[in-house]
Design a protein around this motif. Sequence first.
Motif, short mmCIF file in Angstrom:
data_model
loop_
_atom_site.label_atom_id
_atom_site.label_comp_id
_atom_site.label_asym_id
_atom_site.label_seq_id
_atom_site.Cartn_x
_atom_site.Cartn_y
_atom_site.Cartn_z
N LEU A 1 0.95 -1.60 -0.12
CA LEU A 1 -0.12 0.20 -0.04
C LEU A 1 0.66 0.50 -0.08
N CYS A 2 2.06 1.28 0.37
CA CYS A 2 3.19 2.53 0.59
C CYS A 2 3.40 2.52 -0.37
N GLY A 3 4.00 1.63 -1.40
CA GLY A 3 4.48 1.33 -2.51
C GLY A 3 3.40 2.14 -3.18
N PHE A 4 2.13 2.13 -3.98
CA PHE A 4 1.83 2.00 -4.93
C PHE A 4 0.57 3.68 -3.78
N PHE A 5 0.79 4.11 -2.84
CA PHE A 5 0.49 5.15 -2.86
C PHE A 5 1.52 6.39 -3.45
N GLN A 6 3.08 5.64 -2.45
CA GLN A 6 4.47 5.96 -3.28
C GLN A 6 3.96 6.40 -4.85
N GLY A 7 3.69 5.92 -5.53
CA GLY A 7 3.84 5.50 -6.94
C GLY A 7 2.90 6.86 -7.58
N ILE A 8 2.25 6.61 -6.66
CA ILE A 8 1.03 7.62 -7.25
C ILE A 8 1.41 8.75 -7.32
N TRP A 9 1.88 9.56 -5.75
CA TRP A 9 2.55 11.10 -5.23
C TRP A 9 3.32 11.55 -6.41
N THR A 10 4.27 10.37 -7.23
CA THR A 10 5.27 10.94 -7.87
C THR A 10 4.61 10.95 -8.75
N GLY A 11 3.53 9.79 -9.45
CA GLY A 11 3.51 10.22 -10.88
C GLY A 11 3.00 12.04 -11.08
N LEU A 12 2.07 12.49 -9.47
CA LEU A 12 1.16 13.17 -9.82
C LEU A 12 2.11 14.57 -9.45
N SER A 13 3.22 14.13 -8.99
CA SER A 13 4.25 15.14 -8.82
C SER A 13 5.01 15.72 -10.18
N LYS A 14 4.62 15.00 -10.74
CA LYS A 14 5.48 14.94 -11.91
C LYS A 14 4.99 15.78 -13.06
N LYS A 15 3.42 15.97 -13.24
CA LYS A 15 2.54 16.07 -13.95
C LYS A 15 2.58 18.03 -13.99
#
Length: 372
Positions: free
Chosen positions: A358-372
């Motif tokens: 779960l932590c990896g999943f939400f970190q991945g989402i956060w990273t993707g949104l940050s890049k946008k």
Amino acid sequence: GLGVGVLGALLAVPMSAFGVAFIGNIWALSVFGVGLLIRGYSTSLFGAAPFTSLIPAGDIAQAYIPHGFMIGAGLVALIQVMLLLARRDGAAPAGSIATRSPAEIRRSLGFGAAAYVAIAILIALLGGLVTHLSTGMLLLFVIYAASAALVHELIVGLAAMHSGWFPAFAVALITLVIGMLIGFPPVALGLLVGFAAATGPAFADMGYDLKAGYMLRGHGADPAFEMEGRRQQLFAAMFAFVVAGIVVALSYRSYFAQGLVAPVVRVYAATIEAGVSSEIAWSLALWAIPGALLQFLGGPKRQMGVLFATGLLISLPMAGWAVIAGIACRLVWQRVNASKDNAPMEVFAAGVIAGDVLCGFFQGIWTGLSKK
């Protein structure tokens, strides 16, 4: 367990490796952890004389030692699986009820092998290999690709069932190296490694799903209920497969345009471009011997050779420490726990793994949104 998993993940510790150490085969996981540590610190362990004469710069990957280990262990594992399937009694483990006879399993694997041959022929035709290969090499490609796919799913599936980890891309790399030694051209090699890499994860993941359902449904106590449950799981998996195919078809151009490809893809490409030599073939043959011996000594239930080779193929020493720490905690837990009830420990482990995911999943989402 969930809290521990999230905390460890935030500290960049592979908590899934820690958690699985509580529930997997302890022998298999022990050698897996040792393999991870050896690979992670190979340059420190073997970076000086007299090792450098055999291992360039102390890097066991450059010497193809992990690959040789996996080839030897994989061949013995394949023989062990065939011997198990040849048994006629089909005795189920204690507390479980067999819902499939050995004869039915053999027929299923036979059907799968025939399907792989058909798929290999289709790949050869669609990939235009008729214009790249002679008739003899084309026939050899079909036979080798189908055999590699079948062996790949068995080796990866066994490793997954004993450790929770599967060396899918590493075994695909071994398939690629052997294909290069055979002499297939680059186009055929690209199709070959893609085919092989697709079979193992699918087999392992479906095994995870079906085994979880089997446990939840009472370990086969009601055969009719068990078979209907499996059928529903298969429907769910096929539905997910269709959805995944649509998503990939719509998104792959955007991913590739941004250079977003798995790092192992670059390894495959670099390996094909570099080619192989007689020295690599000799190294593979040499290190296949200890891999085969370890797998033989461990037996089919422990899969020590395959799991040790899996650890050698993965450059992630922190995961090795996590596995060893998890096993140590498991032994202490079992020593202190007078009731011998492992259920709380397994629930804790499941929480740790879930927290990590779960932590990896939400970190991945956060990273993707940050890049946008």
